[in-house]
Design an enzyme around this catalytic site. Structure first.
Site, mmCIF file in Angstrom:
data_model
loop_
_atom_site.group_PDB
_atom_site.id
_atom_site.type_symbol
_atom_site.label_atom_id
_atom_site.label_comp_id
_atom_site.label_asym_id
_atom_site.label_seq_id
_atom_site.Cartn_x
_atom_site.Cartn_y
_atom_site.Cartn_z
ATOM 1 N N ARG A 78 0.866 -1.154 0.199
ATOM 2 C CA ARG A 78 0.089 0.066 0.070
ATOM 3 C C ARG A 78 0.834 1.292 -0.090
ATOM 4 O O ARG A 78 1.978 1.275 0.787
ATOM 5 C CB ARG A 78 -0.886 -0.091 1.176
ATOM 6 C CG ARG A 78 -2.082 -0.886 1.282
ATOM 7 C CD ARG A 78 -2.803 -0.815 2.620
ATOM 8 N NE ARG A 78 -2.243 -1.930 3.386
ATOM 9 C CZ ARG A 78 -2.740 -3.089 3.519
ATOM 10 N NH1 ARG A 78 -4.097 -3.325 3.050
ATOM 11 N NH2 ARG A 78 -2.102 -4.144 4.404
ATOM 12 N N SER A 147 7.334 -5.276 7.076
ATOM 13 C CA SER A 147 6.847 -6.126 7.770
ATOM 14 C C SER A 147 7.410 -7.652 7.694
ATOM 15 O O SER A 147 6.976 -8.567 7.608
ATOM 16 C CB SER A 147 5.395 -6.208 7.841
ATOM 17 O OG SER A 147 5.037 -5.002 8.052
ATOM 18 N N ASP A 200 4.794 -3.403 10.446
ATOM 19 C CA ASP A 200 3.245 -3.189 10.444
ATOM 20 C C ASP A 200 2.975 -2.967 12.076
ATOM 21 O O ASP A 200 2.024 -2.308 12.571
ATOM 22 C CB ASP A 200 2.540 -4.070 9.782
ATOM 23 C CG ASP A 200 2.871 -5.574 10.246
ATOM 24 O OD1 ASP A 200 3.756 -5.724 10.916
ATOM 25 O OD2 ASP A 200 2.269 -6.441 9.465
HETATM 26 P P1 ADP Z 1 -1.186 -8.580 5.189
HETATM 27 O O1 ADP Z 1 -1.149 -9.182 6.290
HETATM 28 O O2 ADP Z 1 -0.767 -9.070 3.902
HETATM 29 O O3 ADP Z 1 -0.682 -7.123 5.309
HETATM 30 P P2 ADP Z 1 -4.057 -8.141 5.462
HETATM 31 O O4 ADP Z 1 -3.877 -7.430 6.709
HETATM 32 O O5 ADP Z 1 -5.141 -7.412 4.676
HETATM 33 O O6 ADP Z 1 -2.751 -8.040 4.523
HETATM 34 O O7 ADP Z 1 -4.493 -9.379 5.667
HETATM 35 C C1 ADP Z 1 -4.558 -10.339 4.588
HETATM 36 C C2 ADP Z 1 -4.681 -11.883 5.165
HETATM 37 O O8 ADP Z 1 -5.852 -11.861 5.881
HETATM 38 C C3 ADP Z 1 -5.033 -12.634 3.879
HETATM 39 O O9 ADP Z 1 -3.682 -13.316 3.430
HETATM 40 C C4 ADP Z 1 -5.897 -13.839 4.449
HETATM 41 O O10 ADP Z 1 -5.053 -14.660 4.976
HETATM 42 C C5 ADP Z 1 -6.488 -13.172 5.569
HETATM 43 N N1 ADP Z 1 -8.063 -12.756 5.131
HETATM 44 C C6 ADP Z 1 -8.250 -11.932 4.260
HETATM 45 N N2 ADP Z 1 -9.797 -12.000 4.255
HETATM 46 C C7 ADP Z 1 -10.228 -12.895 4.851
HETATM 47 C C8 ADP Z 1 -11.437 -13.512 5.171
HETATM 48 N N3 ADP Z 1 -12.689 -13.250 4.557
HETATM 49 N N4 ADP Z 1 -11.359 -14.600 6.052
HETATM 50 C C9 ADP Z 1 -10.376 -15.081 6.676
HETATM 51 N N5 ADP Z 1 -9.022 -14.551 6.620
HETATM 52 C C10 ADP Z 1 -9.000 -13.449 5.568
HETATM 53 MG MG MG Z 2 -0.696 -5.528 6.862
#
Ligand code: ADP
Ligand code: MG
Length: 462
Positions: A78, A147, A200
């Site tokens: 992002r 992160s 993060d």
């Molecule tokens: P990141 O951890 O990559 O920075 P996010 O905080 O947006 O990004 O988390 C994304 C992760 O959250 C995905 O990899 C997935 O494992 C989990 N996730 C996203 N949507 C859902 C959902 N509807 N149900 C369960 N887990 C989810």
């Molecule tokens: Mg994240």
């Protein structure tokens, strides 16, 4: 009938091996608190990195001006810009864009990855509108949320210790990630200075504190998992620098790498770990986080198919593909409330190519999701309890302070059964009195704004 008996046996075995009753969770929480002490005492003293972040003060609310942030840490990255208006104006305006990282760049070369990121950032900067104001003669400044485990050497430099969450680029390990990013920015002709390197959890902690002065810790439950909290600098024996004016130091726990003999591990976890990009590492993360929960379920279903022909005599070929069943799929199946479990049926068909499943089969699939998700959520609650223990916030106190934990991550945000289980487990562990003053606050994408706030707090113009 024999077939069902065998499938049930696999299920019961799984349930037993995944059990995380209160006594076991207390052992896990105690082990977390013990490892925190050990990690603060000496470098490499614990599975927990307990990394000194060089963030010794969190945002005050006075921050002013235009700042950028870049958040790299999962499958998406992002970019964000924010116009800060000080105590009165707060966040005047904020814009954000999310870009997904092509899979081949996660295991390619360092330069390709950083060039891709810098190019996307340059494009974003070129779209900066009139509502954003850079003071005359100033350079744009950026908070970089990265992160992955980093050995910080100052607020704006640090070397990568190892990749996690599916990234694997050998040449980046040991390199200063701010230098890598800065050279890529130069190659793009983008005049911008990285003034804060955080992860993060620290971004979330900073963003959380900006909103609520009772925030003491941050937890991420997304693709991976991690936590950060505010420690007293004089309680960090391995810190040999000057004591910061604030007396505080933010610690990046890198708790994903926690492990303990008290963790309920199964054959499925062991096989997943052995076949992962980072065997032997991030064991706690592999039990809890979004990258892995769906994959654990897939492995259980595969075993049920092999041993009990769960989906007929032939093994559905897609069921053999690692990581094909993502946690969001698992979550959708788990939350299916229709009487015939039609979402479960649809997901099995669409994701795994398995047609015409019976209700009984679908119920079994949901039962597997339930065991795997609740184990993860309960262990995450135990981790939080361990941190509260270290902070002395796990026992009733006379001063009626609140204890707020800033939470971020798609797993917690979207997987309702997971987040509800986590919260009820934490309540159960803390007891009524203490838990009435403990709040978990979803800080949706707080880490982006937090990194921008930390960039402001560490501006070269202060
Ligand atoms: P990141 O951890 O990559 O920075 P996010 O905080 O947006 O990004 O988390 C994304 C992760 O959250 C995905 O990899 C997935 O494992 C989990 N996730 C996203 N949507 C859902 C959902 N509807 N149900 C369960 N887990 C989810
Ligand atoms: Mg994240």
């Amino acid at each position: 009938a024999k077939r069902w008996g065998r499938a049930d046996a696999v299920l019961r075995g799984l349930d037993e091996r995944c059990a995380a009753p209160p006594a076991r969770l207390r052992q896990v929480a105690d082990a977390v608190a013990v490892e925190m002490h050990a990690g603060l005492a000496s470098e490499g003293g614990s599975k927990l990195g307990m990394i000194i972040s060089y963030v010794d003060s969190l945002p005050s609310g006075q921050e002013k001006g235009l700042f950028y942030a870049l958040d790299l840490g999962g499958t998406n990255f992002r970019v964000l810009r924010v116009q800060l208006g000080g105590k009165e104006g707060r966040v005047v305006k904020q814009e954000c864009e999310e870009i997904s990282i092509p899979a081949h760049l996660m295991t390619g070369t360092s330069q390709e990855l950083f060039d891709f990121i810098a190019a996307a950032l340059a494009k974003f900067v070129s779209s900066e509108g009139e509502d954003f104001h850079l003071l005359e003669g100033r350079q744009r400044e950026l908070g970089f949320t990265f992160s992955f485990p980093v050995k910080q050497s100052s607020i704006a430099s640090g070397t990568l210790i190892k990749w996690t969450k599916g990234f694997s680029i050998d040449e980046t390990v040991g390199a200063d990630v701010v230098a890598e990013l800065s050279s890529a920015l130069d190659r793009q002709g983008l005049d911008m200075k990285v003034t804060a390197l955080v992860n993060d959890t620290i971004g979330t902690l900073a963003g959380g504190r900006y909103d609520d002065s009772d925030v003491v810790a941050a937890v991420i439950l997304g693709t991976g998992t991690n936590a950060a909290y505010v420690e007293r600098a004089n309680a960090i024996p391995k810190w040999h620098g000057l004591l910061p004016k604030s007396g505080d130091m933010v610690i990046n726990m890198e708790w994903g790498n926690f492990r303990s003999s008290h963790l309920p591990l199964t054959e499925f976890d062991q096989a997943l770990d052995a076949e992962s990009l980072n065997p032997g590492e991030q064991i706690y993360e592999k039990l809890i986080s979004g990258m892995y929960l769906g994959e654990i379920v897939r492995r259980v279903l595969l075993k049920m198919t092999e041993e009990a022909s769960l989906f007929g005599d032939d093994i559905p070929p897609k069921l053999k593909i690692p990581f094909i069943l993502r946690t969001p799929h698992m979550s959708m199946m788990h939350h299916d409330t229709s009487p015939d479990l039609r979402t479960v049926g649809a997901k099995l068909k669409d994701v795994l190519g398995i047609q015409g499943t019976s209700l009984k089969t679908r119920r079994l699939v949901v039962a597997v999701c339930d065991i795997v998700a609740k184990r993860g959520a309960r262990l995450a609650a135990a981790g939080i309890h361990g941190v509260l223990k270290k902070l002395g916030r796990d026992i009733p106190s006379s001063d009626k302070h609140r204890t707020v934990i800033a939470m971020d991550g798609g797993l917690y945000e979207h997987y309702t059964i997971f987040s509800e289980t986590l919260e009820s487990t934490l309540r159960e562990m803390l007891g009524e009195e203490v838990s009435s003053s403990v709040v978990i606050k979803l800080a949706n994408d707080g880490s982006g704004i937090g990194a921008a706030l930390l960039a402001a707090a560490h501006s070269q113009y202060l």
